[in-house]
Motif scaffolding. Structure first.
Motif: not given
Length: 363
Positions: A250-258
């Motif tokens: 859901a976040t472009g393949g790299i994960g959430a900021h927090a």
């Protein structure tokens, strides 16, 4: 705003209705009873008497009842720390801070020294002398609370007291936790427990700050609430086979900021370290009495930040209430009576509560 007619009733009753327990344990340990009320002449300098009308019920109150934190509460104890009410009596010098008739809120921090380094930096939660309400001192599960005037927070006129109650701990706590994440508008933040007491408020405060929110919870009721309040993505942790992968997708393949984790589940913290991106932040809010296993190698390689966040300070409380008063945040709560407190704790233990519970202390 619809004003509660009790807000104009400033006389002191001879009796005080309280929910008290004399030993730690389950909901069956709570007694609802009438005790003698405090007289104005008995107030110490700087103290006031607050007529509580509404109080929220927080998971910390359950910990106080069960006595399962490393440091025990005082006994006997009147719990509660999300009180909203009216000042009805002043001790000497208290008028410097509040007046009779003021609408005020009682928070987790009942008092601190205001003179140490932590207090001067507005980190009262770290003050060696801080006293938690409903834990070290009697709290808001009662009609009349004796309280230090300087630690009351005035409630904006545009906010109903029943709404303000849960903002005073749940709202302030999650609001401060989002600050600790040091995010920018447009960043992704994951809120586990997005349909719960802290989580549903966190979704709204995050959206108000321009953040993109992913909610994690389970069940159709909590999914509907999470999405209606602003979650762009909702993940049911019981029906999703790989939560971390779903968040990365859901976040472009790299994960959430927090991730701001308010759940009292150790597994939620371990999982968060798998779905935050490089240089991402894990904010620890919920307080299970357990250990978080952290890979030193991975933490260094990913340059992750792990931050503990307790309740907010006095300024955070003012800001959180003002945002709610402007209609940007709304507490979704079920109104019950003080006599319902034992069953509320039982529902909390069983995970049956969506949103927040607020008690009318007169019922």
């Amino acid at each position: 705003m619809v004003q509660d007619p009790r807000e104009t009733q400033l006389e002191l009753a001879p009796k005080n209705r309280v929910a008290i327990f004399y030993e730690n344990g389950g909901p069956d340990k709570i007694s609802i009873k009438d005790i003698d009320n405090v007289k104005q002449s008995e107030l110490n300098p700087g103290e006031v008497l607050v007529r509580v009308l509404f109080t929220g019920v927080c998971h910390s109150d359950l910990h106080a009842l069960q006595g399962d934190w490393p440091f025990p509460p005082k006994l006997p104890l009147i719990g509660g720390h999300e009180g909203a009410g009216i000042v009805v009596a002043l001790g000497q010098g208290a008028s410097e801070y509040v007046q009779v008739g003021d609408r005020v809120g009682i928070k987790w921090i009942a008092d601190a020294c205001l003179n140490c380094e932590y207090c001067r930096l507005s980190h009262e939660i770290n003050c060696p002398q801080y006293k938690p309400s409903g834990y070290a001192v009697d709290g808001t599960f009662q009609q009349y609370v004796r309280h230090t005037a300087r630690y009351l927070t005035k409630i904006p006129d545009g906010l109903e007291l029943s709404q303000a109650a849960s903002i005073l701990c749940a709202g302030v706590t999650i609001y401060r936790a989002l600050k600790e994440a040091s995010l920018q508008p447009g960043n992704w933040v994951v809120i586990p427990g997005s349909g719960g007491g802290l989580g549903h408020l966190g979704v709204q405060y995050a959206r108000n700050a321009g953040l993109r929110v992913i909610g994690i919870d389970t069940g159709s009721e909590k999914q509907t609430m999470s999405q209606q309040l602003g979650c762009e993505v909702f993940i049911d942790f019981k029906t999703t086979s790989d939560v971390a992968t779903a968040i990365k997708d859901a976040t472009g393949g790299i994960g959430a900021h927090a991730a701001v984790v308010a759940a009292a589940s150790p597994a939620a913290y371990e999982l968060a370290l798998d779905y935050i991106r490089p240089r991402g932040t894990l904010v620890i809010v919920g307080m299970p009495n357990s250990i978080l296993p952290v890979s030193i190698f991975k933490t260094v390689l990913m340059t992750h930040k792990i931050v503990g966040s307790a309740v907010g300070n006095r300024q955070d409380a003012v800001e959180a209430l003002e945002i709610a008063a402007r209609g940007m945040v709304k507490v979704h709560f079920t109104l019950k009576g003080l006599s319902d407190l034992p069953s509320v704790f039982e529902d909390m233990i069983q995970g049956r509560i969506a949103g927040r519970i607020v008690l009318d202390v007169d019922k």
